[in-house]
Design a protein around this motif. Structure first.
Motif, mmCIF file in Angstrom:
data_model
loop_
_atom_site.group_PDB
_atom_site.id
_atom_site.type_symbol
_atom_site.label_atom_id
_atom_site.label_comp_id
_atom_site.label_asym_id
_atom_site.label_seq_id
_atom_site.Cartn_x
_atom_site.Cartn_y
_atom_site.Cartn_z
ATOM 1 N N PRO A 124 1.143 -1.027 0.109
ATOM 2 C CA PRO A 124 -0.040 -0.047 0.417
ATOM 3 C C PRO A 124 0.645 0.602 0.100
ATOM 4 C CG PRO A 124 -1.031 -1.634 1.990
ATOM 5 C CD PRO A 124 1.036 -2.069 0.978
ATOM 6 N N TYR A 125 0.521 2.149 -0.958
ATOM 7 C CA TYR A 125 1.289 3.830 -0.910
ATOM 8 C C TYR A 125 0.708 4.737 -1.455
ATOM 9 C CZ TYR A 125 0.489 3.083 -5.839
ATOM 10 O OH TYR A 125 -0.161 3.613 -7.395
ATOM 11 N N SER A 126 1.417 5.759 -1.059
ATOM 12 C CA SER A 126 1.239 7.105 -1.153
ATOM 13 C C SER A 126 2.221 7.941 -1.598
ATOM 14 C CB SER A 126 0.209 7.804 0.117
ATOM 15 O OG SER A 126 -0.758 7.102 0.851
ATOM 16 N N LEU A 127 2.536 8.518 -3.279
ATOM 17 C CA LEU A 127 2.854 9.333 -3.779
ATOM 18 C C LEU A 127 3.237 10.852 -3.367
ATOM 19 C CD1 LEU A 127 3.609 7.092 -7.129
ATOM 20 C CD2 LEU A 127 5.130 6.931 -4.514
ATOM 21 N N VAL A 128 3.505 11.667 -2.776
ATOM 22 C CA VAL A 128 3.037 13.050 -2.841
ATOM 23 C C VAL A 128 4.139 14.121 -3.844
ATOM 24 C CG1 VAL A 128 3.023 14.834 -1.460
ATOM 25 C CG2 VAL A 128 2.574 12.561 -0.481
ATOM 26 N N HIS A 129 3.999 14.457 -4.205
ATOM 27 C CA HIS A 129 4.768 14.906 -5.673
ATOM 28 C C HIS A 129 4.725 16.567 -5.262
ATOM 29 C CE1 HIS A 129 4.686 13.083 -9.837
ATOM 30 N NE2 HIS A 129 5.168 11.981 -8.053
ATOM 31 N N ALA A 166 5.967 19.455 4.057
ATOM 32 C CA ALA A 166 5.833 18.135 5.597
ATOM 33 C C ALA A 166 4.682 17.921 5.842
ATOM 34 C CB ALA A 166 7.041 19.329 6.345
ATOM 35 N N ALA A 167 3.697 19.115 6.509
ATOM 36 C CA ALA A 167 2.297 19.516 6.381
ATOM 37 C C ALA A 167 1.532 18.491 5.507
ATOM 38 C CB ALA A 167 1.858 20.520 6.748
ATOM 39 N N ALA A 168 1.859 18.232 4.360
ATOM 40 C CA ALA A 168 0.797 17.416 3.572
ATOM 41 C C ALA A 168 2.029 15.737 3.944
ATOM 42 C CB ALA A 168 1.245 18.513 2.002
ATOM 43 N N VAL A 169 2.672 16.061 3.532
ATOM 44 C CA VAL A 169 3.540 14.453 3.890
ATOM 45 C C VAL A 169 3.250 13.834 5.248
ATOM 46 C CG1 VAL A 169 5.386 12.888 4.028
ATOM 47 C CG2 VAL A 169 5.647 14.682 2.311
ATOM 48 N N GLY A 170 3.126 14.824 6.348
ATOM 49 C CA GLY A 170 2.366 13.963 7.425
ATOM 50 C C GLY A 170 1.298 13.670 7.140
ATOM 51 N N ARG A 171 0.198 15.015 6.471
ATOM 52 C CA ARG A 171 -0.980 14.212 6.750
ATOM 53 C C ARG A 171 -1.314 12.675 6.256
ATOM 54 N NH1 ARG A 171 -1.658 19.704 5.480
ATOM 55 N NH2 ARG A 171 -2.341 19.154 3.260
ATOM 56 N N THR A 172 -0.842 12.593 5.031
ATOM 57 C CA THR A 172 -0.715 11.271 4.124
ATOM 58 C C THR A 172 -0.751 10.322 4.979
ATOM 59 O OG1 THR A 172 -0.621 12.518 1.565
ATOM 60 C CG2 THR A 172 0.190 10.522 2.231
ATOM 61 N N ALA A 173 1.029 10.497 5.782
ATOM 62 C CA ALA A 173 1.405 9.495 5.876
ATOM 63 C C ALA A 173 0.124 8.354 7.794
ATOM 64 C CB ALA A 173 3.035 9.821 7.061
ATOM 65 N N VAL A 174 -0.445 9.829 8.097
ATOM 66 C CA VAL A 174 -1.053 9.060 9.087
ATOM 67 C C VAL A 174 -2.498 8.977 8.602
ATOM 68 C CG1 VAL A 174 0.128 9.827 10.785
ATOM 69 C CG2 VAL A 174 -2.062 11.147 9.801
ATOM 70 N N GLY A 175 -2.744 8.654 6.881
ATOM 71 C CA GLY A 175 -4.040 8.870 6.737
ATOM 72 C C GLY A 175 -4.075 7.208 6.014
ATOM 73 N N LYS A 176 -5.413 6.806 4.995
ATOM 74 C CA LYS A 176 -5.301 5.595 4.567
ATOM 75 C C LYS A 176 -4.447 5.679 3.415
ATOM 76 C CE LYS A 176 -9.646 4.020 5.783
ATOM 77 N NZ LYS A 176 -10.872 3.779 4.875
ATOM 78 N N PRO A 177 -3.311 4.628 2.552
ATOM 79 C CA PRO A 177 -3.141 5.021 1.770
ATOM 80 C C PRO A 177 -3.968 4.765 0.795
ATOM 81 C CG PRO A 177 -2.506 2.547 3.315
ATOM 82 C CD PRO A 177 -3.468 3.494 3.414
ATOM 83 N N LEU A 178 -3.369 6.251 -0.905
ATOM 84 C CA LEU A 178 -3.982 6.482 -1.588
ATOM 85 C C LEU A 178 -3.729 5.832 -3.050
ATOM 86 C CD1 LEU A 178 -2.648 10.220 -1.208
ATOM 87 C CD2 LEU A 178 -4.655 9.160 -1.107
ATOM 88 N N ASP A 179 -2.897 4.836 -2.798
ATOM 89 C CA ASP A 179 -1.913 4.364 -3.933
ATOM 90 C C ASP A 179 -2.122 4.394 -5.293
ATOM 91 O OD1 ASP A 179 -2.265 1.401 -2.729
ATOM 92 O OD2 ASP A 179 -4.267 1.373 -2.379
ATOM 93 N N GLY A 180 -1.865 5.919 -5.052
ATOM 94 C CA GLY A 180 -2.022 6.714 -6.003
ATOM 95 C C GLY A 180 -1.031 7.693 -6.040
ATOM 96 N N MET A 181 -1.084 8.893 -6.583
ATOM 97 C CA MET A 181 -0.858 10.685 -6.587
ATOM 98 C C MET A 181 -1.146 11.472 -6.071
ATOM 99 S SD MET A 181 0.391 12.906 -7.805
ATOM 100 C CE MET A 181 0.538 12.843 -9.802
#
Length: 248
Positions: A124-129, A166-181
């Motif tokens: 399960p993954y999330s990519l933050v661009h 950092a705020a965006a990456v942090g929110r993403t990390a503690v949320g459900k995986p996006l399985d996307g970008m």
């Protein structure tokens, strides 16, 4: 939640570690200085034991095309293997807006390889661009000097503060995986030269900055929208003027 931050001593990583700790998570700093080397694999399996989330905000020590490609390929292969073995439930990686649109840039090609390895890992993954950071303006100016003048491509940018990244990456990390970008950008669209000129002026740097139709970004010609986020990107809260005021 145990969150391992690869590159946890860097610009974004150190901010993430602080944020996770403030919110009650176990934030683990992983970098060569803490005995974790993703290129050699040293300490990688050990640090990921019991981890819920892996956040990779590391960067190559060399930006030469071959070096940066080798770094992201080898590091990501080692991280994917160790994450699978440890049963990590969420792999988060920070990348750059426009990677897939500018293959002429060696750094972007290397990030595409990194992203492909993560997408194909089965984890399960999330990519933050993210767009270019405000903090990198002076470094970009230094690499864009031609005959004593800072010459930049005549294109638009939407730079962002590292704090907002950092705020965006942090929110993403503690949320459900996006399985996307997910794309994140600053709140204002500017001309590339306008952005760099504004920062240099605020720093009392007398270098001339011009928008040049023949200008290059790390040696590459760019399309007009190459560095801009697409519709639907999350926007940061910190404007360039606010960032400059805070940075003084």
């Amino acid at each position: 939640m145990k969150i391992v931050v690869i590159g946890g001593t860097g610009l974004i990583g150190s901010k993430l570690v602080a944020r996770f700790g403030e919110h009650g998570h176990e934030a683990v700093v992983a970098s060569p200085s803490t005995g974790v080397n993703t290129l050699t694999g040293e300490g990688v399996k050990e640090v990921l034991l019991g981890a819920d989330v892996l956040v990779d905000v590391s960067n190559s020590p060399s930006f030469a095309d071959d070096d940066v490609l080798a770094f992201f390929r080898t590091s990501t292969e080692n991280l994917v293997e160790a994450a699978k073995e440890a049963g990590v439930g969420h792999y988060v990686a920070l990348s750059v807006v426009g990677t897939e649109r500018s293959p002429q840039l060696g750094y972007f090609r290397a990030k595409v390889v990194q992203e492909a390895l993560i997408r194909g890992s089965g984890l399960p993954y999330s990519l933050v661009h993210a767009t270019q950071f405000f903090e990198f303006a002076e470094a970009i100016a230094g690499t864009s000097m031609v005959d004593g003048v800072v010459r930049l491509p005549d294109v638009g940018v939407q730079p962002i503060a590292a704090e907002d990244v950092a705020a965006a990456v942090g929110r993403t990390a503690v949320g459900k995986p996006l399985d996307g970008m997910l794309e994140v950008a600053g709140p204002e669209q500017l001309g590339f030269a306008e952005w760099i000129r504004t920062v240099l002026t605020a720093r009392n740097d007398p270098r001339e900055v011009v928008a040049d139709s023949e200008g290059r970004y790390f040696g590459a010609e760019l399309d007009a929208d190459a560095l801009l986020p697409r519709d639907g990107a999350q926007l940061g809260q910190i404007s360039l003027a606010d960032w400059l005021a805070q940075a003084r």
